[in-house]
Design an enzyme around this catalytic site. Structure first.
Site, short mmCIF file in Angstrom:
data_model
loop_
_atom_site.label_atom_id
_atom_site.label_comp_id
_atom_site.label_asym_id
_atom_site.label_seq_id
_atom_site.Cartn_x
_atom_site.Cartn_y
_atom_site.Cartn_z
N ASP A 76 0.85 -1.20 0.00
CA ASP A 76 0.00 0.00 0.00
C ASP A 76 0.88 1.25 0.00
O ASP A 76 1.10 1.88 1.04
CB ASP A 76 -0.90 -0.06 1.25
C1 SPV Z 1 -6.82 1.90 4.33
O1 SPV Z 1 -7.67 1.09 4.69
O2 SPV Z 1 -6.28 1.84 3.24
C2 SPV Z 1 -6.43 2.98 5.20
C3 SPV Z 1 -6.54 2.81 6.62
O3 SPV Z 1 -5.96 3.97 4.71
S1 SPV Z 1 -5.01 2.31 7.20
O4 SPV Z 1 -4.65 1.08 6.55
O5 SPV Z 1 -5.16 2.16 8.63
O6 SPV Z 1 -4.04 3.35 6.88
MG MG Z 2 -5.28 3.77 2.81
#
Ligand code: SPV
Ligand code: MG
Length: 573
Positions: A76
């Site tokens: 991510d």
């Molecule tokens: C997501 O779900 O992509 C978020 C929340 O941004 S977190 O993973 O806690 O950053």
């Molecule tokens: Mg996110």
């Protein structure tokens, strides 16, 4: 649910605003593709209190960047392109009637952000959340990652320009503050909150990966003071992934308006997938994993397969204009209930005929003709055409032919003393053969236990051995009759058949020919006058017509005698 989208973008987009006006706390759950969105959309937890709000459900969906990346096997870090994100979002929007809040990561450069916003609006998304980190961000939950905050003024400007770019009044831009993630304090978060609200943010998400919510709650307390100071209300949002022991009531008490369960469906599916993989490896088969898997039928239902099937069936019906003839004139061979035709026997509150009509109607077949004879006054269904066979002691063939006028465009033949389910009718609807019977293939396995006369058949031998499996749906009948030796019969004719228009034309011509010209025994009957339907099918085979059969081994039962009747009452609901 069907494969067709049910809500216009406009309808869906406005739903989040309405929820914020009417609900104390809006509950959102993470989704990352079509099936997770279907699960999230449709799960309802029944409370069993009989009241109007008798169930709990999620109010909204969260289009997580983390789980979208993960479901694509990627970290991510804003690696997934905007178009790929939008394609996931489109799949989600296609199956939901709940509002979607999309994770917009940092929003990227302003030109990218504007493009993304307008596409989200067009898809019917209700809101986007952007976080005040520099592009390309790192996921906030990872402990070791370097988290770089954007200058608050730069981020506020992004919000301002984003708001200016919007085409619709309902769409919202929420600002996510990462101060607590990046090692800064509540004061920094509050300063940022004020700047973002003044820039036009429609709400604030305060994020934290601490297991103790104390700083998040402190922020919430200060946030309500900030709202008083600035003089307008904007909702506060939290993502309690790490501080997950806090309950919704407490979040409400602290002024939170939206709670996001941000990654749970994806994590749950990864865990089950791993467990099932291991289980299959361990056991060397999939049987033991079945309880951990959703049944195929449920999946089919969820993705709208039933609607597709119904439509397919409808097309078939239009083509065949299916008519059913039920010859029900004969007196039962064994009296089960005095003066009661088999069709009118009550099986757990519904007669055999009612059950037949229910299945047929469910398959879309409403054109049903019944030939009455013995105890004809017992038949009382509306919406059914009746023909009378006054001399019902002659063979079943002549009873059937009392309804000859109904045969012109082809017909389904259904004996009046059997119960069957939809799958059998569906297989016949799909068949393109001119004369096709349904034949039970389990007969050879229990033939020695059978103590009554059945309509048996012998399938055409393929490759020299009659039980050689064949992949053909429709196989050919060589002999049919009650007197076939048990040991050579391969199947039992269950009493359901289909004659196409052409098949019915041949049947009628042959019938009329036999009526005029036949003398002496007629197959297993002493004369043509006493002929059974099965005799006539054999006559057709003998004259060179192809009679096919479709195999089944379940989904039906006959009621020939008291034993069958008692069994039916035990197994039919
Ligand atoms: C997501 O779900 O992509 C978020 C929340 O941004 S977190 O993973 O806690 O950053
Ligand atoms: Mg996110």
């Amino acid at each position: 649910m069907s494969a067709r989208r049910r809500h216009s973008p406009e309808e869906l987009r406005g739903k989040l605003r309405t929820l914020l006006e009417n609900k104390q706390l809006v509950r959102a759950i993470e989704v990352h593709d079509g099936i997770s969105a279907l699960v999230a959309n449709n799960v309802k937890l029944e409370l069993g209190n009989g009241g109007e709000n008798n169930f709990l459900e999620f109010d909204a969906l969260w289009g997580s960047g983390f789980t979208d990346s993960t479901s694509k096997g990627l970290p991510d870090i804003e690696l997934v392109s905007p178009d790929s994100r939008l394609s996931t979002i489109e799949r989600i929007m296609n199956v939901t009637d709940k509002p979607l809040i999309v994770d917009g990561d940092t929003g990227g450069e302003i030109a990218n952000f504007e493009y993304f916003l307008n596409r989200l609006e067009l898809l019917g998304v209700s809101a986007v959340v952007i976080e005040d980190k520099t592009y390309p961000k790192r996921n906030s939950l990872d402990d070791g990652s370097i988290q770089n905050l954007e200058a608050p003024e730069v981020f506020a400007n992004k919000i301002r320009l984003g708001k200016e770019a919007l085409l619709s009044k309902d769409f919202m831009i929420f600002a996510r503050i990462e101060s607590l993630i990046a090692g800064f304090d509540v004061e920094d978060a509050l300063l940022r909150a004020e700047k973002y609200l003044q820039a036009g943010a429609d709400g604030i998400l305060i994020h934290s990966r601490e297991t103790d919510p104390v700083r998040v709650l402190k922020f919430a307390k200060e946030y309500s003071k900030l709202l008083e100071k600035i003089g307008f209300y904007r909702p506060l949002i939290c993502v309690p992934t790490t501080y997950n022991t806090i309950k919704e009531e407490e979040l409400c008490e602290h002024g939170f308006k939206i709670v996001i369960y941000a990654n749970h469906l994806l994590r749950a599916s990864v865990k089950s997938m791993q467990a099932v993989c291991k289980n299959i490896l361990l056991k060397g088969r999939a049987f033991e994993s079945e309880p951990y898997c959703t049944p195929i039928t449920t999946i089919m239902h969820m993705v709208g397969f039933e609607k597709i099937k119904e439509r397919d069936l409808q097309l078939l019906l239009d083509k065949s204009k299916a008519k059913v003839i039920i010859p029900a004139a004969g007196k039962p061979k064994e009296t089960i209930i005095e003066c009661m035709p088999s069709a009118m026997l009550d099986v757990n509150g519904k007669t055999v005929m009612q059950r037949q009509l229910d299945v047929l109607r469910h398959c879309g077949i409403a054109d049903v003709t019944v030939v009455r004879g013995y105890a004809k006054e017992k038949f009382s269904y509306n919406g059914v055409k009746y023909y009378d066979a006054p001399d019902y002691t002659t063979g079943s063939l002549h009873s059937l032919f009392s309804a000859q006028a109904e045969m012109d465009h082809g017909f389904f033949l259904i004996f009046s003393d059997i119960l069957f389910d939809e799958s059998i009718i569906v297989s016949l609807l799909k068949s393109t053969a001119d004369i096709v019977l349904i034949a039970d293939a389990s007969y050879p396995y229990h033939r020695h236990e059978i103590d009554k006369e059945l309509d048996l058949l012998i399938g055409k031998q393929e490759g020299g051995y009659y039980r050689q499996p064949s992949i053909a749906l429709e196989k050919e009948v060589t002999y049919i009759g009650k007197k076939i030796k048990k040991d050579i019969a391969t199947h039992e004719f269950i009493g359901i058949a289909k004659f196409s228009e052409y098949g019915a034309k041949n049947l009628k011509e042959l019938y009329s020919d036999c009526l005029k010209n036949h003398s002496g025994r007629f197959h297993e009957s002493e004369s043509f006058g006493k002929a059974s339907i099965v005799d006539m099918i054999q006559e057709m085979i003998d004259r060179g017509f192809t009679v096919n059969y479709i195999e089944t081994n379940k989904g039906w039962m006959e009621i020939h005698n008291k034993k069958d009747y008692e069994m039916a009452k035990k197994v039919v609901y």
